[in-house]
Structure formats: structure tokens, C-alpha cells
Design an enzyme around this catalytic site. Structure first.
Site, PDB file in Angstrom:
ATOM      1  CG  ASN A   8       0.164  -2.420  -8.007  1.00 52.68           C
ATOM      2  OD1 ASN A   8       0.338  -3.335  -8.788  1.00 52.68           O
ATOM      3  ND2 ASN A   8       0.025  -2.606  -6.692  1.00 52.68           N
ATOM      4  CD1 TRP A   9       1.810   6.042 -10.443  1.00 55.16           C
ATOM      5  CD2 TRP A   9       1.901   7.008  -8.420  1.00 55.16           C
ATOM      6  NE1 TRP A   9       1.898   7.403 -10.625  1.00 55.16           N
ATOM      7  CE2 TRP A   9       1.953   8.009  -9.405  1.00 55.16           C
ATOM      8  CE3 TRP A   9       1.935   7.371  -7.074  1.00 55.16           C
ATOM      9  CZ2 TRP A   9       2.042   9.369  -9.066  1.00 55.16           C
ATOM     10  CZ3 TRP A   9       2.030   8.717  -6.738  1.00 55.16           C
ATOM     11  CH2 TRP A   9       2.074   9.703  -7.733  1.00 55.16           C
TER      12      TRP A   9
ATOM     13  CE  LYS B 240      -3.258  -1.134  -0.752  1.00 55.88           C
ATOM     14  NZ  LYS B 240      -3.525  -1.856  -2.045  1.00 55.88           N
ATOM     15  CB  SER B 241       4.430   1.897  -0.252  1.00 63.28           C
ATOM     16  OG  SER B 241       4.574   1.297   1.002  1.00 63.28           O
TER      17      SER B 241
ATOM     18  CE1 TYR C 136       0.767   6.948  -3.673  1.00 59.73           C
ATOM     19  CE2 TYR C 136       0.494   8.938  -2.370  1.00 59.73           C
ATOM     20  CZ  TYR C 136      -0.005   8.016  -3.260  1.00 59.73           C
ATOM     21  OH  TYR C 136      -1.290   8.165  -3.741  1.00 59.73           O
TER      22      TYR C 136
ATOM     23  CG  HIS D  62       4.735  -6.248  -0.829  1.00 55.83           C
ATOM     24  ND1 HIS D  62       4.933  -4.979  -1.294  1.00 55.83           N
ATOM     25  CD2 HIS D  62       3.595  -6.676  -1.426  1.00 55.83           C
ATOM     26  CE1 HIS D  62       3.970  -4.651  -2.129  1.00 55.83           C
ATOM     27  NE2 HIS D  62       3.151  -5.662  -2.238  1.00 55.83           N
TER      28      HIS D  62
ATOM     29  CE  LYS E 107     -11.043   9.327   0.264  1.00 58.63           C
ATOM     30  NZ  LYS E 107     -11.031   9.986   1.573  1.00 58.63           N
ATOM     31  N   GLY E 108      -5.693   7.928  -3.983  1.00 58.35           N
ATOM     32  CA  GLY E 108      -4.437   8.365  -4.597  1.00 58.35           C
ATOM     33  C   GLY E 108      -3.973   9.729  -4.116  1.00 58.35           C
TER      34      GLY E 108
ATOM     35  CG  MET F 243      -2.126   3.874 -13.562  1.00 56.99           C
ATOM     36  SD  MET F 243      -1.048   3.734 -12.124  1.00 56.99           S
ATOM     37  CE  MET F 243      -1.315   2.038 -11.593  1.00 56.99           C
TER      38      MET F 243
ATOM     39  CB  SER G 208      -3.873   2.776   1.580  1.00 58.22           C
ATOM     40  OG  SER G 208      -3.922   2.155   0.333  1.00 58.22           O
TER      41      SER G 208
ATOM     42  CB  SER H   5       2.066   6.519 -14.716  1.00 56.38           C
ATOM     43  OG  SER H   5       2.620   7.827 -14.702  1.00 56.38           O
TER      44      SER H   5
END
Ligand SMILES: Nc1ncnc2c1ncn2[C@@H]1O[C@H](COP(=O)(O)O)[C@@H](OP(=O)(O)O)[C@H]1O
Ligand SMILES: CCc1ccc(OS(=O)(=O)O)cc1
Length: 286
Positions: free
Chosen positions: A48-49, A44-45, A184, A99, A249-250, A223, A129, A218
Site C-alpha cells: 500500500n505504500w 505485508k511487503s 521495502y 498477491h 510501525k513502518g 498515510m 507484520s 506518501s
């Protein structure tokens, strides 16, 4: 499997595609190559982004690959049985995601020149998240409330264990030539500069229009609509059919909408105790 986790060396892991025997096999036998690019993070960091950005950098901004191949095939998750099988005999440069905490990671990485990127994020946002993700997932223990998940998180009883141990372990590699720490928060604040920093680390040069295409493809909105990257293909199996969204939410700082004043104080205290001796520039959100 016992209580909604698979346990390996005292750390909880997801129940689907993980076994202790397999984890041992990966740790002892996976061989890194100098051409590999490894994305490391606590779940959750923004993992995937980062994978999407790397995919686009190596495609020189051409979105064909990210639009046609699921994200988990582009950069397989090493510690899963599926990921290990697809990675171990793969020819050429590989994108690899993990991870796993440093002490359980394949030792071969430390002897290779593989490019390693460790992505860090405010653990309060990771907590929120994670809560919203695990309640729509079917492969780790589901929390019953945010209060309960808060307790699990600060005790390290969540998938992949303690965030504090994870960052302490991996950030000890800081300063190594083939190791980049990215946050992030810096990605959010100035994505263009962060992507340029990644390109420099990876030895990649992008033309201005290629860089623009990396940024566009991206972005959170693009995405979220890309079914190869938004995890909707796993709905009805690993994820609930109708609930929630992987790209939720990003944003940075969403924890402020969920933590009580008391929880914020407890977290601050634990954070200070557990990170006091680490370089404070690791934590750009503090
Ligand atoms: N393009 C993007 N821009 C910003 N945040 C993104 C993003 N793609 C994914 N994320 C966020 O990254 C988090 C998931 O991280 P991971 O990939 O490590 O599981 C989610 O955070 P939120 O739940 O706070 O929205 C998700 O929305
Ligand atoms: C559904 C498979 C999946 C997708 C994304 C995950 O997030 S994270 O990489 O662990 O942060 C986990 C599992």
C-alpha cells in the site's frame, strides 16, 4: 471455505471476496493492456505504500486523488471479485494490485508491455507484520500466537502460500524490460532515490517540488492520518472496530523485537536452504 481460508490449487486465500471459480475466471480471462501498471507483492511487503507512491507520481505530487479515493479503488486488488469487476472493463491506463503467485496469474500479462513492479521485503518483517495484521482482520484464519504463525509461515500455510515460492516465481522475471524489482528496505533507506528509480521505470518526469510532494504525502505519518489510505474505513467489517492499525510501525528490522534466538536460527537455516540458488542481490537485508 473450510478452515479460515479459501483453497485454490493447494494455496490458501482469504475467505472474503475470493472463490476458486472466480480465481480461475481471473486466471483464464483477464486481459492486460500495455498501459497498465501492476503492483505485485507477497502480503505485508509494503504494497500500500507503493500504491500511494504510484498514485502520487501519476498525479504529479497533487494529493487530491489520494485524499479523495480509497486506496483499494485506485489500484484494485485483481484477484478479488470486487477488484476484477472494477478493472476488467475499465478504459485507459489501470493501476492493478495482486498477491497471486506467478503460476496462478493471468497469462496475458506475459504478452503485454504492462509495467510490472515486484515489491520484496525481508520475510521476517513480513511475518511479524502479517501476524499483527491478521489478528485484527476478519478475512483470513487468525493465528492464536506468534509462535503458531511462525510455524504456519515457514510451512507456507498463510494467505497466498509460501513466501519462498512467491519470490522464486516472480523474480524469475528479473531482467525483463517491463519488470522492476524494488525492496521495502531500499524504499525505507532512501525513499527519494527509490521514487526517482520508479519514475525512470515508468517514464515519468517530476519537477523537484512535485517529487517533494510525493515524498511528503506518501510518508508513514501522512498515510497513517489519511483515511483513504489507512484502512480505517473498513473497520467494523474486514477489520476489527478498535484494535490495531494497518500502518503499524513502518520500519525495517522489527522482527528482532519478536523472534526468539531459536526462531531466528530456524528462520536463517530455512532461508539459506530455500534461497541458496537465487541471486543474493535480491535480498538487501541479508
Ligand atoms: N508510508 C509507509 N512507510 C513505511 N511503511 C509503510 C508505509 N505504509 C505502509 N507501511 C507498512 O507496510 C506494511 C503493510 O504492507 P502491505 O501494504 O503490503 O500490507 C506495514 O508494515 P508494519 O506492519 O511492519 O508496520 C505498514 O506499516
Ligand atoms: C482490509 C483489506 C485489506 C487491506 C490490506 C491488505 O494487505 S495486503 O495488501 O494483503 O498486504 C489486505 C486486505
Amino acid at each position: 471455505m473450510s478452515d479460515g481460508f479459501v483453497w485454490f490449487e493447494g494455496i490458501p486465500f482469504p475467505v472474503v471476496d475470493f472463490t476458486p471459480e472466480h480465481m480461475r475466471e481471473v486466471q483464464e480471462n483477464f486481459v492486460f493492456k500495455d498501459e497498465d501498471v501492476l503492483t505485485l507483492s507477497f502480503p505485508k511487503s509494503g504494497t500500500n505504500w507503493l500504491i500511494e507512491i504510484l498514485s502520487l507520481i501519476f498525479s504529479k505530487g497533487d494529493p487530491k486523488w489520494v485524499q479523495s479515493v480509497p486506496i483499494w479503488e485506485r489500484s484494485p486488488w485483481l484477484e478479488t471479485m470486487y477488484g476484477y469487476k472494477s478493472l476488467k472493463d475499465k478504459e485507459g491506463p489501470r493501476f492493478i494490485t495482486s498477491h497471486v503467485p506467478i503460476h496462478l496469474f493471468p497469462k496475458s500479462v506475459f504478452k503485454s508491455k504492462a509495467k510490472v513492479i515486484y515489491l520484496i521485503r525481508n520475510p521476517r518483517d513480513i511475518l511479524v507484520s502479517g501476524y499483527f495484521f491478521w489478528i485484527i482482520s476478519n478475512f483470513v484464519k487468525k493465528p492464536e500466537s506468534l509462535e503458531q504463525y511462525f510455524e504456519w509461515f515457514i510451512q507456507g500455510n498463510v494467505a497466498f502460500g509460501s513466501w519462498f515460492d512467491h519470490i522464486r516465481g516472480w523474480t524469475s522475471m528479473k531482467g525483463k524490460e517491463n519488470f522492476l524489482i524494488l525492496s521495502y528496505e531500499e524504499l525505507k533507506q532512501d525513499t527519494r532515490s527509490a521514487v526517482q528509480k520508479l519514475c525512470q521505470f515508468l517514464g515519468k518526469k517530476l519537477e523537484p517540488e512535485e517529487l517533494n510532494s510525493v515524498l511528503k504525502n506518501s510518508s508513514f505519518q501522512v498515510m497513517k492520518e489519511n483515511k483513504m489510505s489507512n484502512y480505517t474505513l473498513l473497520r467494523g467489517w474486514l477489520l476489527d472496530q478498535n484494535n490495531g492499525s494497518f500502518l503499524r510501525k513502518g520500519i525495517s528490522g522489527d522482527w528482532k523485537n519478536y523472534f526468539t534466538v531459536a526462531q531466528a536460527e530456524v528462520f536463517d537455516k530455512i532461508f539459506q536452504e530455500k534461497t541458496a540458488d537465487l541471486p543474493q542481490e535480491l535480498f538487501p537485508w541479508e
